[in-house]
Design a protein around this motif. Structure first.
Motif, PDB file in Angstrom:
ATOM      1  N   LEU A  58      44.437  49.334  40.247  1.00  0.00           N
ATOM      2  CA  LEU A  58      44.449  48.028  40.909  1.00  0.00           C
ATOM      3  C   LEU A  58      45.842  47.677  41.432  1.00  0.00           C
ATOM      4  O   LEU A  58      45.993  47.172  42.550  1.00  0.00           O
ATOM      5  CB  LEU A  58      43.970  46.947  39.937  1.00  0.00           C
ATOM      6  N   PHE A  68      40.802  51.311  45.033  1.00  0.00           N
ATOM      7  CA  PHE A  68      39.883  50.248  44.626  1.00  0.00           C
ATOM      8  C   PHE A  68      38.581  50.852  44.078  1.00  0.00           C
ATOM      9  O   PHE A  68      37.957  50.287  43.173  1.00  0.00           O
ATOM     10  CB  PHE A  68      39.571  49.319  45.800  1.00  0.00           C
ATOM     11  N   PHE A 118      44.383  43.096  38.302  1.00  0.00           N
ATOM     12  CA  PHE A 118      43.691  42.479  39.434  1.00  0.00           C
ATOM     13  C   PHE A 118      44.566  41.405  40.067  1.00  0.00           C
ATOM     14  O   PHE A 118      44.571  41.224  41.293  1.00  0.00           O
ATOM     15  CB  PHE A 118      42.359  41.882  38.958  1.00  0.00           C
ATOM     16  N   GLY A 128      46.519  36.257  37.581  1.00  0.00           N
ATOM     17  CA  GLY A 128      45.979  37.312  36.736  1.00  0.00           C
ATOM     18  C   GLY A 128      46.321  37.081  35.276  1.00  0.00           C
ATOM     19  O   GLY A 128      45.467  37.260  34.390  1.00  0.00           O
ATOM     20  N   LEU A 167      35.131  41.395  38.872  1.00  0.00           N
ATOM     21  CA  LEU A 167      36.216  42.298  39.250  1.00  0.00           C
ATOM     22  C   LEU A 167      35.696  43.502  40.023  1.00  0.00           C
ATOM     23  O   LEU A 167      36.320  43.947  40.991  1.00  0.00           O
ATOM     24  CB  LEU A 167      36.972  42.774  38.008  1.00  0.00           C
ATOM     25  N   CYS A 171      36.668  44.529  43.829  1.00  0.00           N
ATOM     26  CA  CYS A 171      37.225  45.814  44.267  1.00  0.00           C
ATOM     27  C   CYS A 171      36.595  46.259  45.586  1.00  0.00           C
ATOM     28  O   CYS A 171      37.305  46.695  46.510  1.00  0.00           O
ATOM     29  CB  CYS A 171      36.996  46.876  43.195  1.00  0.00           C
ATOM     30  N   LEU A 187      40.101  38.997  47.022  1.00  0.00           N
ATOM     31  CA  LEU A 187      40.533  39.200  45.644  1.00  0.00           C
ATOM     32  C   LEU A 187      41.056  37.901  45.039  1.00  0.00           C
ATOM     33  O   LEU A 187      40.802  37.591  43.875  1.00  0.00           O
ATOM     34  CB  LEU A 187      41.615  40.280  45.571  1.00  0.00           C
ATOM     35  N   LEU A 191      39.436  36.042  41.821  1.00  0.00           N
ATOM     36  CA  LEU A 191      40.256  35.765  40.644  1.00  0.00           C
ATOM     37  C   LEU A 191      40.267  34.277  40.313  1.00  0.00           C
ATOM     38  O   LEU A 191      40.209  33.888  39.141  1.00  0.00           O
ATOM     39  CB  LEU A 191      41.680  36.265  40.878  1.00  0.00           C
TER      40      LEU A 191
END
Length: 217
Positions: A58, A68, A118, A128, A167, A171, A187, A191
């Protein structure tokens, strides 16, 4: 997966409810593993290795987007290890006196490194780390409830399976976005959703414990 998978004979109420436990692929994988000398604790350690590889993938995926795919694979293999260590321990009878430690401690480490990785992939390391802290918090609250004699509370909306699903989805979204636009906003959105959902999850579990405590005679 089990959240007491390292402990043979764990009460049914202490198992995370997962349909995959009854799937054909899980049964076939269990038979394969029981044909070897592998133990539940060893499978738990292998899960850590997959998580570390996934986190490393990641962190470097924004420069090499194909990583990814490796990260998504490692996230899923980590979950397979989380499932199979319990099956090997309980159904295979290969649990140990330290099984509970091998069950819980690797899970927390795996959650943290993947969420932090991530965050770096999304360009928001602080988010993160926030997600990792909240993931540990939700598990801690569940453990607090169990320490007071209540059944394990695996409710979401962002328990471990949901976090890892998010997650994994992130990806693939990130891979498509960076190849198309050179950006990774998806992303960041994933998150942020994980952080919000984990916070709600922790509060819901806390509320349940409080209600159960108040209901005691």
């Amino acid at each position: 997966m089990f959240d007491t998978e390292g402990t043979a004979g764990a009460p049914a109420g202490d198992r995370r409810p997962l349909a995959s436990r009854q799937s054909r692929w899980a049964a076939a994988t269990l038979r394969m593993l029981l044909g070897t000398s592998v133990t539940a604790n060893q499978i738990s350690v292998i899960g850590i290795l997959f998580a570390l590889i996934g986190a490393a993938a990641l962190v470097t995926a924004p420069r090499w987007p194909a990583l990814f795919i490796l990260a998504a694979l490692c996230i899923q293999l980590r979950l397979v290890c989380n499932l199979m260590d319990g099956l090997v321990a309980v159904e295979g009878g290969r649990g140990s006196a330290t099984g509970a430690l091998y069950n819980e401690v690797p899970d927390r480490l795996e959650d943290s490194v993947l969420l932090v990785g991530f965050g770096y992939a999304a360009g928001l390391p602080w988010l993160g780390f926030t997600a990792a802290i909240l993931a540990v918090f939700t598990a801690y609250v569940r453990a607090v409830g169990a320490s007071h004699g209540f059944a394990q509370d695996f409710r979401g909306p962002m328990a471990k399976p949901q976090r890892m699903a998010a997650l994994t989805l992130g990806c693939f979204l990130g891979l498509a976005e960076i190849l198309a636009n050179g950006t990774l906003f998806s992303l960041q959105a994933i998150l942020a959703l994980v952080v919000l959902g984990a916070a709600i999850t922790g509060l819901r579990r806390l509320g349940r414990i409080a209600d159960l405590m108040k209901a005691r005679p």
